[in-house]
Design a protein around this motif. Structure first.
Motif, PDB file in Angstrom:
ATOM      1  N   ILE A   1       0.817  -1.213   0.000  1.00 30.40           N
ATOM      2  CA  ILE A   1       0.000   0.000   0.000  1.00 30.40           C
ATOM      3  C   ILE A   1       0.850   1.263   0.000  1.00 30.40           C
ATOM      4  N   LYS A   2       1.895   1.296   0.831  1.00 32.77           N
ATOM      5  CA  LYS A   2       2.722   2.503   0.907  1.00 32.77           C
ATOM      6  C   LYS A   2       3.373   2.811  -0.432  1.00 32.77           C
ATOM      7  N   THR A   3       3.778   1.762  -1.143  1.00 36.19           N
ATOM      8  CA  THR A   3       4.375   1.966  -2.466  1.00 36.19           C
ATOM      9  C   THR A   3       3.349   2.529  -3.432  1.00 36.19           C
ATOM     10  N   LEU A   4       2.143   1.988  -3.396  1.00 33.35           N
ATOM     11  CA  LEU A   4       1.085   2.490  -4.278  1.00 33.35           C
ATOM     12  C   LEU A   4       0.703   3.923  -3.934  1.00 33.35           C
ATOM     13  N   LEU A   5       0.715   4.253  -2.654  1.00 30.63           N
ATOM     14  CA  LEU A   5       0.366   5.614  -2.238  1.00 30.63           C
ATOM     15  C   LEU A   5       1.304   6.647  -2.859  1.00 30.63           C
ATOM     16  N   LYS A   6       2.563   6.256  -3.036  1.00 26.46           N
ATOM     17  CA  LYS A   6       3.539   7.180  -3.623  1.00 26.46           C
ATOM     18  C   LYS A   6       3.212   7.499  -5.082  1.00 26.46           C
ATOM     19  N   LEU A   7       2.389   6.661  -5.707  1.00 22.28           N
ATOM     20  CA  LEU A   7       2.022   6.876  -7.102  1.00 22.28           C
ATOM     21  C   LEU A   7       0.795   7.769  -7.240  1.00 22.28           C
ATOM     22  N   LEU A   8       0.149   8.067  -6.112  1.00 24.41           N
ATOM     23  CA  LEU A   8      -1.023   8.947  -6.136  1.00 24.41           C
ATOM     24  C   LEU A   8      -0.587  10.401  -5.990  1.00 24.41           C
ATOM     25  N   PRO A   9      -1.387  11.342  -6.504  1.00 26.84           N
ATOM     26  CA  PRO A   9      -1.114  12.760  -6.230  1.00 26.84           C
ATOM     27  C   PRO A   9      -1.117  12.997  -4.730  1.00 26.84           C
ATOM     28  N   ASP A  10      -0.244  13.861  -4.249  1.00 26.95           N
ATOM     29  CA  ASP A  10      -0.079  14.080  -2.808  1.00 26.95           C
ATOM     30  C   ASP A  10      -1.375  14.542  -2.145  1.00 26.95           C
ATOM     31  N   ASP A  11      -2.199  15.295  -2.880  1.00 27.66           N
ATOM     32  CA  ASP A  11      -3.460  15.780  -2.313  1.00 27.66           C
ATOM     33  C   ASP A  11      -4.369  14.637  -1.891  1.00 27.66           C
ATOM     34  N   TYR A  12      -4.233  13.502  -2.544  1.00 26.30           N
ATOM     35  CA  TYR A  12      -5.039  12.333  -2.192  1.00 26.30           C
ATOM     36  C   TYR A  12      -4.269  11.377  -1.274  1.00 26.30           C
ATOM     37  N   ALA A  13      -2.994  11.199  -1.565  1.00 24.26           N
ATOM     38  CA  ALA A  13      -2.198  10.226  -0.819  1.00 24.26           C
ATOM     39  C   ALA A  13      -2.052  10.606   0.659  1.00 24.26           C
ATOM     40  N   LYS A  14      -1.797  11.884   0.921  1.00 24.94           N
ATOM     41  CA  LYS A  14      -1.518  12.308   2.299  1.00 24.94           C
ATOM     42  C   LYS A  14      -2.706  12.091   3.233  1.00 24.94           C
ATOM     43  N   PRO A  15      -3.917  12.541   2.882  1.00 25.14           N
ATOM     44  CA  PRO A  15      -5.049  12.308   3.794  1.00 25.14           C
ATOM     45  C   PRO A  15      -5.307  10.821   4.048  1.00 25.14           C
ATOM     46  N   LEU A  16      -5.189  10.006   3.006  1.00 27.04           N
ATOM     47  CA  LEU A  16      -5.441   8.580   3.170  1.00 27.04           C
ATOM     48  C   LEU A  16      -4.376   7.924   4.041  1.00 27.04           C
ATOM     49  N   GLU A  17      -3.118   8.305   3.828  1.00 31.64           N
ATOM     50  CA  GLU A  17      -2.033   7.758   4.638  1.00 31.64           C
ATOM     51  C   GLU A  17      -2.224   8.117   6.112  1.00 31.64           C
ATOM     52  N   MET A  18      -2.593   9.373   6.362  1.00 29.97           N
ATOM     53  CA  MET A  18      -2.796   9.826   7.741  1.00 29.97           C
ATOM     54  C   MET A  18      -3.950   9.083   8.405  1.00 29.97           C
TER      55      MET A  18
END
Length: 200
Positions: free
Chosen positions: A109-126
């Motif tokens: 998941i963390k690797t895939l999150l890096k492929l998302l735009p930060d505006d989406y990746a950051k809230p989901l990661e948090m």
């Protein structure tokens, strides 16, 4: 959703497939028992149990999922021996049994999150990985609560789309994931898989 019935049954030659799964199994076990030595012992026991079964010439339905189920049962046995009963509530065990394969997939998941735009990746990661409440996320990222919820929801959708683009996935008739394999063209996940395997 229909799945490819030709992939239901797999040859049970454990030594041919063990290298493909042992890193993910180890991390899956370690996350739950939080002890490296115990995790290695459990991993060896999983190998032994699977070998004993396969040596009888039997065929396995959904090999990857089967190995994770053996791991779950072995984890439960070891925690009971250690009198760590507080970690064995019924809800947890049932969740682990039904989502063992998803647990393996979550390693990426963390690797895939890096492929998302930060505006989406950051809230989901948090929210999903750091267990921060949506209200706190809204404050930290200077967003409205509604906007925060929307971004998390859209991020999950985009993450699922990425996962399906990067992996060949099979589902059972009731919608549960029964197998996944990383596609050769998905270099990021292939690299993460190689990194995980170097643990050994």
């Amino acid at each position: 959703m229909k799945f490819d019935s030709s992939r239901e049954m797999e040859d049970c030659n454990i030594f041919e497939v063990w290298e493909n799964y042992k890193a993910a199994l180890y991390l899956f076990i370690l996350k739950r028992v939080k002890d490296q030595d115990m995790s290695k012992d459990i991993l060896q026991e999983v190998l032994l149990k699977s070998y004993q079964y396969c040596s009888k010439g039997k065929t396995v339905v959904y090999l990857k999922s089967w190995l994770f189920k053996i791991a779950i049962n072995t984890i439960v046995d070891h925690l009971k021996k250690e009198n760590r009963h507080e970690e064995l509530n019924g809800e947890l065990i049932e969740e682990e049994r039904s989502e063992s394969l998803a647990g393996e997939a979550s390693l990426y998941i963390k690797t895939l999150l890096k492929l998302l735009p930060d505006d989406y990746a950051k809230p989901l990661e948090m929210y999903d990985l750091e267990n921060i409440s949506q209200k706190e996320i809204a404050v930290k990222l200077n967003l409205s609560l509604t906007n925060t919820k929307t971004r998390i929801q859209r991020a999950r959708t985009k993450l699922k789309e990425l996962f399906l683009q990067c992996c060949d996935v099979s589902f059972s008739e009731n919608g549960e994931m029964v197998s996944f394999d990383i596609k050769p063209h998905c270099k990021e996940l292939q690299a993460e898989k190689a990194r995980l395997e170097k643990i050994f």
